[in-house]
Design a protein around this motif. Structure first.
Motif, PDB file in Angstrom:
ATOM      1  N   ILE A 271       0.774  -1.418  -0.461  1.00 54.31           N
ATOM      2  CA  ILE A 271       0.001  -0.287   0.506  1.00 54.31           C
ATOM      3  C   ILE A 271       0.853   1.523   0.496  1.00 54.31           C
ATOM      4  O   ILE A 271       1.902   1.051   0.572  1.00 54.31           O
ATOM      5  N   THR A 272       0.400   2.135  -0.956  1.00 49.33           N
ATOM      6  CA  THR A 272       1.019   3.418  -0.650  1.00 49.33           C
ATOM      7  C   THR A 272       1.426   4.425   0.465  1.00 49.33           C
ATOM      8  O   THR A 272      -0.051   4.189   0.577  1.00 49.33           O
ATOM      9  N   VAL A 273       2.233   4.765   1.302  1.00 50.15           N
ATOM     10  CA  VAL A 273       2.358   5.582   2.036  1.00 50.15           C
ATOM     11  C   VAL A 273       2.552   7.202   2.409  1.00 50.15           C
ATOM     12  O   VAL A 273       1.939   7.616   2.985  1.00 50.15           O
ATOM     13  N   ALA A 274       3.719   7.422   1.253  1.00 48.33           N
ATOM     14  CA  ALA A 274       3.771   8.605   1.097  1.00 48.33           C
ATOM     15  C   ALA A 274       3.980   8.881  -0.724  1.00 48.33           C
ATOM     16  O   ALA A 274       5.046   8.093  -0.883  1.00 48.33           O
ATOM     17  N   LYS A 275       3.692   9.861  -0.562  1.00 55.16           N
ATOM     18  CA  LYS A 275       3.478   9.886  -1.685  1.00 55.16           C
ATOM     19  C   LYS A 275       3.834  11.238  -2.878  1.00 55.16           C
ATOM     20  O   LYS A 275       4.181  11.279  -4.085  1.00 55.16           O
ATOM     21  N   ASP A 276       4.076  12.355  -2.107  1.00 56.39           N
ATOM     22  CA  ASP A 276       4.248  13.178  -2.213  1.00 56.39           C
ATOM     23  C   ASP A 276       5.470  13.629  -2.002  1.00 56.39           C
ATOM     24  O   ASP A 276       5.879  14.870  -1.203  1.00 56.39           O
ATOM     25  N   LEU A 277       6.507  13.582  -3.095  1.00 54.21           N
ATOM     26  CA  LEU A 277       8.202  13.047  -2.117  1.00 54.21           C
ATOM     27  C   LEU A 277       8.620  12.861  -4.801  1.00 54.21           C
ATOM     28  O   LEU A 277       7.848  12.558  -5.026  1.00 54.21           O
TER      29      LEU A 277
END
Length: 301
Positions: A177-183
């Motif tokens: 699952i994606t937990v951080a994508k604003d990088l």
């Protein structure tokens, strides 16, 4: 990850003096300790991880090797050839080596007998960018970074996924699952022993963030920790964060720089604690592995 360098192999007893910023008074390094060149002659070293004995395993990714440094024997040997182009490594509680193997864009488990099990090989049916680094929480949940670095051994020349994310594999789960994508380009990753805080280095944006970890493994409260990115990272038992790139820069839990350990290499890729009682810092830098005696130790000891 940087370019390949000249290949040769050997253990060298040469040492380099530890340098630090003059205004810093940190005593995390053992008094009089020197940075020791443990072994060199690889193409590019990465992913150091210590097992329960304190022995350190690290990768020579261009040659597709995992190397073992036996602390008691003070010797290195090839642990595995053909390791899926492993990069970041981390041991689970059963002494399996979990590896970011970007040859086939996978997360794999390597048993003590060197049997390989693929844990993850896609995200929602698409190939991952190239798993790079990981951290395993006390409950067995795995966090991994997935930046895109074009590799010479790939057939593809562009990513399947639109973003470079941080993913979480829950204990027993088969899908990420994606937990951080604003990088921009997440790379180094490490969590605190209590499982409450996760640090993620956005090397593409030259920043490192902290996140609060929820009981379900999700992340919240993204907070800028320092205005510095990192390749690999580690923590000590005082909560100090070790960031790599230009040597090793150490920050206390409040984000104040307390130490800079100079390494006589163009790039410092990764760092971990190992050795007896976890009180030695091991550093992978270019073609070499270094060690440094410390007054602090890793969080797992």
């Amino acid at each position: 990850m940087k370019a390949n360098f000249i290949l040769f192999f050997g253990i060298i007893s040469q040492v380099f003096a530890v340098q630090s910023c003059g205004a810093q008074n940190s005593r995390i390094v053992t008094e009089g300790a020197e940075l020791r060149l443990v072994a060199d002659g690889y193409d590019f070293t990465e992913g150091p991880a210590a097992d329960k004995n304190g022995d350190v395993f690290f990768t020579d990714q261009p040659n597709d090797h995992i190397i073992k440094y036996d602390v008691e024997a003070d010797s290195v040997s090839v642990f595995m050839e053909g390791a899926g182009r492993s990069n970041g490594l981390y041991f689970d509680d059963e002494n399996n080596l979990i590896a970011c193997a970007d040859e086939e864009f996978q997360l794999i488990k390597i048993s003590p007998n060197k049997d390989i099990e693929v844990l993850v090989d896609d995200f929602e049916g698409k190939k991952l960018n190239g798993p790079n680094d990981l951290w395993i929480a006390e409950d067995g949940g795995i966090y991994l970074t997935d930046p895109y670095y074009q590799r010479p051994y790939w057939d593809r020349t562009s990513p399947d996924l639109e973003s470079q994310n941080v993913y979480y594999l829950a204990p027993g789960a088969k899908s990420l699952i994606t937990v951080a994508k604003d990088l921009v380009q997440p790379n180094g990753i490490i969590g605190t022993l209590d499982g409450k805080t996760l640090y993620v280095a956005d090397i593409g944006d030259k920043k490192t963030y902290s996140y609060t970890i929820a009981t379900d493994g999700s992340l919240s409260e993204k907070t800028l920790f320092v205005e510095m990115g990192s390749d690999g990272m580690t923590l000590d038992n005082q909560g100090n964060l070790y960031i790599t790139g230009d040597g090793v820069t150490v920050f206390d839990k409040n984000g104040k720089q307390i130490k800079h350990i100079a390494v006589n290499e163009n790039w410092t890729a990764n760092v971990t604690f190992g050795g007896k009682n976890g009180q030695t810092l091991f550093i992978t830098a270019m073609d070499a592995l270094y060690s440094l005696k410390m007054n602090v130790k890793g969080v797992r000891w």
